[in-house]
Design a protein around this motif. Structure first.
Motif, PDB file in Angstrom:
ATOM      1  N   HIS A  32       0.850  -1.179   0.000  1.00  0.00           N
ATOM      2  CA  HIS A  32       0.000   0.000   0.000  1.00  0.00           C
ATOM      3  C   HIS A  32       0.890   1.235   0.000  1.00  0.00           C
ATOM      4  O   HIS A  32       2.014   1.210   0.501  1.00  0.00           O
ATOM      5  CB  HIS A  32      -0.991   0.017   1.167  1.00  0.00           C
ATOM      6  CG  HIS A  32      -0.394   0.215   2.529  1.00  0.00           C
ATOM      7  ND1 HIS A  32      -0.674  -0.598   3.581  1.00  0.00           N
ATOM      8  CD2 HIS A  32       0.457   1.142   3.018  1.00  0.00           C
ATOM      9  CE1 HIS A  32      -0.022  -0.195   4.657  1.00  0.00           C
ATOM     10  NE2 HIS A  32       0.667   0.876   4.333  1.00  0.00           N
ATOM     11  N   SER A  33       0.388   2.289  -0.609  1.00  0.00           N
ATOM     12  CA  SER A  33       1.116   3.555  -0.612  1.00  0.00           C
ATOM     13  C   SER A  33       0.822   4.303   0.675  1.00  0.00           C
ATOM     14  O   SER A  33      -0.242   4.152   1.276  1.00  0.00           O
ATOM     15  CB  SER A  33       0.709   4.406  -1.821  1.00  0.00           C
ATOM     16  OG  SER A  33      -0.673   4.727  -1.759  1.00  0.00           O
ATOM     17  N   ASN A  34       1.772   5.087   1.108  1.00  0.00           N
ATOM     18  CA  ASN A  34       1.566   5.987   2.241  1.00  0.00           C
ATOM     19  C   ASN A  34       1.193   7.373   1.743  1.00  0.00           C
ATOM     20  O   ASN A  34       1.362   7.698   0.559  1.00  0.00           O
ATOM     21  CB  ASN A  34       2.826   6.061   3.098  1.00  0.00           C
ATOM     22  CG  ASN A  34       2.924   4.892   4.053  1.00  0.00           C
ATOM     23  OD1 ASN A  34       1.945   4.498   4.678  1.00  0.00           O
ATOM     24  ND2 ASN A  34       4.105   4.300   4.148  1.00  0.00           N
ATOM     25  N   ASP A  35       0.677   8.181   2.643  1.00  0.00           N
ATOM     26  CA  ASP A  35       0.336   9.552   2.292  1.00  0.00           C
ATOM     27  C   ASP A  35       1.577  10.279   1.789  1.00  0.00           C
ATOM     28  O   ASP A  35       2.643  10.217   2.397  1.00  0.00           O
ATOM     29  CB  ASP A  35      -0.239  10.267   3.513  1.00  0.00           C
ATOM     30  CG  ASP A  35      -0.842  11.599   3.153  1.00  0.00           C
ATOM     31  OD1 ASP A  35      -0.084  12.542   2.871  1.00  0.00           O
ATOM     32  OD2 ASP A  35      -2.081  11.695   3.150  1.00  0.00           O
ATOM     33  N   GLY A  36       1.435  10.975   0.658  1.00  0.00           N
ATOM     34  CA  GLY A  36       2.583  11.647   0.061  1.00  0.00           C
ATOM     35  C   GLY A  36       3.240  12.658   0.971  1.00  0.00           C
ATOM     36  O   GLY A  36       4.459  12.877   0.900  1.00  0.00           O
ATOM     37  N   ARG A  37       2.470  13.279   1.874  1.00  0.00           N
ATOM     38  CA  ARG A  37       3.037  14.286   2.770  1.00  0.00           C
ATOM     39  C   ARG A  37       4.064  13.680   3.716  1.00  0.00           C
ATOM     40  O   ARG A  37       5.048  14.325   4.084  1.00  0.00           O
ATOM     41  CB  ARG A  37       1.904  14.961   3.548  1.00  0.00           C
ATOM     42  CG  ARG A  37       1.047  15.888   2.707  1.00  0.00           C
ATOM     43  CD  ARG A  37      -0.254  16.255   3.383  1.00  0.00           C
ATOM     44  NE  ARG A  37      -1.186  15.120   3.401  1.00  0.00           N
ATOM     45  CZ  ARG A  37      -2.462  15.215   3.776  1.00  0.00           C
ATOM     46  NH1 ARG A  37      -2.937  16.383   4.170  1.00  0.00           N
ATOM     47  NH2 ARG A  37      -3.234  14.151   3.758  1.00  0.00           N
ATOM     48  N   GLY A  38       3.829  12.417   4.086  1.00  0.00           N
ATOM     49  CA  GLY A  38       4.765  11.779   4.999  1.00  0.00           C
ATOM     50  C   GLY A  38       6.104  11.456   4.366  1.00  0.00           C
ATOM     51  O   GLY A  38       7.106  11.299   5.072  1.00  0.00           O
ATOM     52  N   THR A  39       6.149  11.372   3.039  1.00  0.00           N
ATOM     53  CA  THR A  39       7.404  11.005   2.371  1.00  0.00           C
ATOM     54  C   THR A  39       8.425  12.140   2.353  1.00  0.00           C
ATOM     55  O   THR A  39       9.612  11.896   2.116  1.00  0.00           O
ATOM     56  CB  THR A  39       7.129  10.566   0.924  1.00  0.00           C
ATOM     57  OG1 THR A  39       6.621  11.678   0.165  1.00  0.00           O
ATOM     58  CG2 THR A  39       6.121   9.423   0.889  1.00  0.00           C
ATOM     59  N   VAL A  40       7.967  13.378   2.585  1.00  0.00           N
ATOM     60  CA  VAL A  40       8.889  14.523   2.551  1.00  0.00           C
ATOM     61  C   VAL A  40       8.887  15.312   3.855  1.00  0.00           C
ATOM     62  O   VAL A  40       9.674  16.263   4.011  1.00  0.00           O
ATOM     63  CB  VAL A  40       8.547  15.468   1.374  1.00  0.00           C
ATOM     64  CG1 VAL A  40       8.649  14.729   0.046  1.00  0.00           C
ATOM     65  CG2 VAL A  40       7.156  16.074   1.556  1.00  0.00           C
ATOM     66  N   ALA A  41       8.022  14.939   4.810  1.00  0.00           N
ATOM     67  CA  ALA A  41       7.867  15.730   6.041  1.00  0.00           C
ATOM     68  C   ALA A  41       9.127  15.694   6.892  1.00  0.00           C
ATOM     69  O   ALA A  41       9.754  14.648   7.060  1.00  0.00           O
ATOM     70  CB  ALA A  41       6.684  15.203   6.840  1.00  0.00           C
ATOM     71  N   LYS A  42       9.458  16.858   7.459  1.00  0.00           N
ATOM     72  CA  LYS A  42      10.605  16.963   8.368  1.00  0.00           C
ATOM     73  C   LYS A  42      10.204  17.474   9.747  1.00  0.00           C
ATOM     74  O   LYS A  42      10.965  17.306  10.706  1.00  0.00           O
ATOM     75  CB  LYS A  42      11.672  17.886   7.756  1.00  0.00           C
ATOM     76  CG  LYS A  42      12.230  17.380   6.423  1.00  0.00           C
ATOM     77  CD  LYS A  42      13.253  18.345   5.871  1.00  0.00           C
ATOM     78  CE  LYS A  42      13.812  17.857   4.544  1.00  0.00           C
ATOM     79  NZ  LYS A  42      12.774  17.776   3.498  1.00  0.00           N
ATOM     80  N   VAL A  43       9.018  18.108   9.831  1.00  0.00           N
ATOM     81  CA  VAL A  43       8.534  18.591  11.130  1.00  0.00           C
ATOM     82  C   VAL A  43       7.072  18.214  11.287  1.00  0.00           C
ATOM     83  O   VAL A  43       6.325  18.108  10.302  1.00  0.00           O
ATOM     84  CB  VAL A  43       8.708  20.124  11.295  1.00  0.00           C
ATOM     85  CG1 VAL A  43      10.167  20.529  11.227  1.00  0.00           C
ATOM     86  CG2 VAL A  43       7.873  20.869  10.253  1.00  0.00           C
ATOM     87  N   ASP A  44       6.662  18.005  12.532  1.00  0.00           N
ATOM     88  CA  ASP A  44       5.262  17.752  12.840  1.00  0.00           C
ATOM     89  C   ASP A  44       4.495  19.057  12.673  1.00  0.00           C
ATOM     90  O   ASP A  44       4.817  20.070  13.304  1.00  0.00           O
ATOM     91  CB  ASP A  44       5.138  17.225  14.272  1.00  0.00           C
ATOM     92  CG  ASP A  44       3.724  16.815  14.621  1.00  0.00           C
ATOM     93  OD1 ASP A  44       2.828  17.682  14.604  1.00  0.00           O
ATOM     94  OD2 ASP A  44       3.506  15.633  14.931  1.00  0.00           O
ATOM     95  N   ALA A  45       3.459  19.032  11.803  1.00  0.00           N
ATOM     96  CA  ALA A  45       2.737  20.270  11.495  1.00  0.00           C
ATOM     97  C   ALA A  45       2.035  20.844  12.705  1.00  0.00           C
ATOM     98  O   ALA A  45       1.773  22.052  12.770  1.00  0.00           O
ATOM     99  CB  ALA A  45       1.726  19.998  10.384  1.00  0.00           C
TER     100      ALA A  45
END
Length: 686
Positions: free
Chosen positions: A459-472
């Motif tokens: 399964h694919s993960n949410d695209g935002r998690g693939t580049v995230a560096k900080v907790d929004a």
């Protein structure tokens, strides 16, 4: 002779008692079509595992469903529920998974993917409220990652709903019931030029049993023009749906026990949502004795505004914790496949299929802190372009009269491009996986098949998690997650029809995931789950007692654990369903009468990783009875939760804080199943 034709040739040669209502027709192409009257279609010689099946539109019509997504419960072992307002995507449980709103259950309607990637509320969001039952012709299902044709989200299972090109009769349906339920639907088809025009319209209102009614309002439509039969023709289809609702989200058990609220009350009476979907799709097929080809393309526009509040006053004691999740997207894609039949390889004739698919999602979504659906602040706002392509090849070979195989390999490549209002969470990433699969099918004796299935899926993960560096939400540093997470499945199964008019399937399976990484839309963060393993047993049995009476029972048990042992935290997987089952008695065309009773068992789940807190199991009984007033007019009465049991549709365990509480409290939060309700329906055909 191909495996399918061999199978039906054996049916024709079988004693009449074994095939009491079978009619076989020879097509000009040399293929055989089979009509199984008053019986479930046999899967012997067709299915590649014990957990593949096909449900006809008539069988689906005889089911009692509270909401459209519940037709998926025709898949043995699958449970469909709801923990919010009627317009929200349903909750799905299968093979030891709480699939949330669709993760690891790939769902298609007319060759279009329903799962929404990188969604504001949950990865794989599967909203089936746009389904119109009157035009559903067939539903196909499978479980496990054992086919190269299936990709993202298909590790636990896959369901495909197919609309009809033509209707034998036009139909008008009008329904009314308790809790301000009302529905009107019209579906018809007519011959225009060299083709057929199918159209369907639907309008629904429902309050549900809640103190603040759902006030769910739905308008829905389908328009299709098709030329030729489904196997040798083309079609163009337009769909449009719009819904709006109030939500009564899950509530804390402590508030019900101390009398602060009732079972059908809410903590935040301003939760709710609005959604809209429109699509345009086209499909072309060509089938001959030597080859089969298929092309399809689609464009889908989805909009959602969802407002929820699960923790009440824990984060903001003044304004409350309601959050809004807007999601706007356009999804476009295509699929192409070609099958060459009876190609000689190593002296044996086999079928070879080559396929190519592509999909692009252009997504604008976010997470807002809201009060009464008014934005107070933006936690995150993102623009995501997620693109993927897949190439697969599959071979089906009959080695002997008793042994055949299906082997395939699939490669998927994904690209994630994220532009966030937080510069640290912008960027691009890519991922690629190769997924082989193999199925061996042995027919040791007449009317019986044994299966061995091996395969990898993902399964694919949410695209935002693939580049995230900080907790929004907190600003703390986080580690990006992989875009694709692989699964590995193994299964042995049995399918037999040795007993006249009885179909039985049994399977034992194991499914491993490298990680259960999920995007937590409620907080705008990605959580890294631990590697997991599930194994279980499933049995499905269907018995056609008489031409008008059938009996079926499905049961499944799953054992789900994290693979990296942690004695302190515990190894149980939260909300992983263990046992499920259904028991049904169906009457069809007993003179003017038809109907069904269905008992559903939803087993307990661990709510914490140490198994300290568990949910209760539940039984619910639904049913309906119909009477044919005239050849073209039928009256039906449906009953839901006939025993009026006070059970939960879903249970969670987490911290929340009510107004007046000094600190957060760990508690069970549940959403009640709907109380007993009745609906009457008048169906007119012409």
């Amino acid at each position: 002779m191909s495996s399918v034709r061999s199978h039906y040739a054996s049916l024709l040669a079988a004693p009449a008692l074994l095939v009491p209502f079978v009619t076989v027709h020879a097509e000009p192409t040399g293929l055989l079509t089979v009509t199984v009257e008053a019986s479930r279609t046999s899967q012997l010689g067709l299915a590649d595992s014990a957990n593949q099946g096909s449900i006809t539109g008539r069988e689906l019509e005889l089911r009692t469903v509270y909401r459209p997504a519940e037709i998926l419960e025709a898949t043995p072992g699958l449970i469909v529920g709801q923990h919010s307002g009627e317009g929200k995507a349903s909750q799905y449980y299968l093979r030891g998974f709480n699939l949330d709103h669709g993760t690891d259950l790939a769902t298609y309607v007319d060759d279009m993917p329903v799962n929404q990637r990188s969604h504001a509320h949950g990865q794989g969001w599967t909203d089936l409220n746009f389904l119109i039952p009157e035009v559903v012709g067939r539903m196909d299902y499978s479980k496990g990652p054992y086919s190269a044709r299936l990709g993202d989200f298909a590790s636990a299972g896959s369901v495909t709903v197919n609309y009809a090109n033509r209707l034998s009769d036009s139909v008008f349906t009008i329904s009314g019931g308790q809790n301000a339920y009302g529905r009107a639907a019209l579906a018809a088809s007519s011959e225009i030029g060299s083709g057929s025009l199918l159209y369907a319209l639907e309008s629904v209102h429902n309050n549900g049993p809640y103190t603040r009614g759902d006030n769910y309002r739905k308008a829905n439509g389908v328009l299709r023009y098709s030329v030729g039969p489904a196997s040798n023709g083309w079609s163009v289809t337009a769909m449009a749906y719009r819904g709006q609702w109030n939500s009564t989200d899950q509530i804390p058990l402590r508030a019900v026990q101390d009398g602060s609220i009732g079972r059908f009350d809410a903590i935040d009476n301003t939760d709710g949502g609005r959604s809209a979907r429109s699509s345009l799709s086209a499909t072309w097929r060509s089938t001959t004795a030597e080859a089969a080809a298929k092309l399809n393309a689609y464009v889908i526009r989805n909009r959602l505004d969802l407002f929820s509040d699960f923790t009440y006053y824990m984060d903001d004691p003044v304004n409350g914790d309601q959050f809004g999740q807007p999601d706007r997207r356009v999804t476009s894609g295509f699929g192409a496949s070609h099958t060459w039949r009876d190609v000689p390889v190593l002296g044996l004739a086999g079928d070879w299929t080559l396929g190519l698919t592509g999909q692009n999602d252009n997504v604008f979504n976010g997470l807002n802190h809201t009060r009464a659906q008014q934005v107070l602040s933006a936690t995150r706002q993102d623009h995501i372009v997620e693109s993927s392509a897949a190439l697969y090849v599959e071979n089906a070979t009959r080695w002997t009269d008793k042994l055949r195989s299906v082997a395939g390999v699939r490669t998927d490549r994904y690209r994630f491009d994220v532009k966030s209002n937080l510069a640290d969470n912008s960027g691009t990433a890519s991922a690629q996986l190769v997924s082989p699969s193999l199925s061996l099918i042995l027919s040791p004796f007449a009317q019986t098949e044994l299966y061995l299935n091996l395969g990898k899926g993902f399964h694919s993960n949410d695209g935002r998690g693939t580049v995230a560096k900080v907790d929004a939400k907190t600003g703390e540093a986080v580690t990006p997650v992989p875009g694709l997470v692989q699964s590995r499945g193994q299964e042995v199964g049995l399918r037999t029809e040795l007993i006249p008019r009885m179909q039985t399937s049994l399977s034992l399976y194991r499914l491993d995931f490298d990680s259960e990484l999920t995007y937590i839309g409620d907080s705008g963060t990605t959580e890294a789950g631990r590697p997991s393993r599930r194994y279980g047993v499933e049995i499905s049995n269907y018995y056609k007692v008489l031409p008008w009476l059938s009996f079926d029972v499905d049961a499944a048990y799953a054992h789900a654990r994290s693979r990296d042992h942690d004695a302190l935290a515990g190894d149980y997987i939260e909300d992983a369903v263990e046992g499920v089952g259904q028991l049904a008695l169906t009457v069809d065309k007993y003179g003017p009468w038809s109907g069904a009773l269905r008992l559903r068992y939803f087993g307990p789940r661990p709510l914490t990783a140490d198994n300290r807190v568990r949910s209760r199991s539940s039984f619910t009984l639904n049913g309906h009875v119909a009477y044919q007033l005239t050849p073209k007019l039928r009256l039906s009465l449906e009953a839901f939760n006939i025993a009026n049991r006070k059970v939960s549709a879903i249970d969670y365990f987490y911290s929340s804080q009510l107004r007046g509480e000094a600190a957060p409290v760990d508690d069970v939060h549940f959403h009640p199943s709907e109380s007993r309700s009745l609906r009457a329906t008048l169906i007119a055909n012409w």
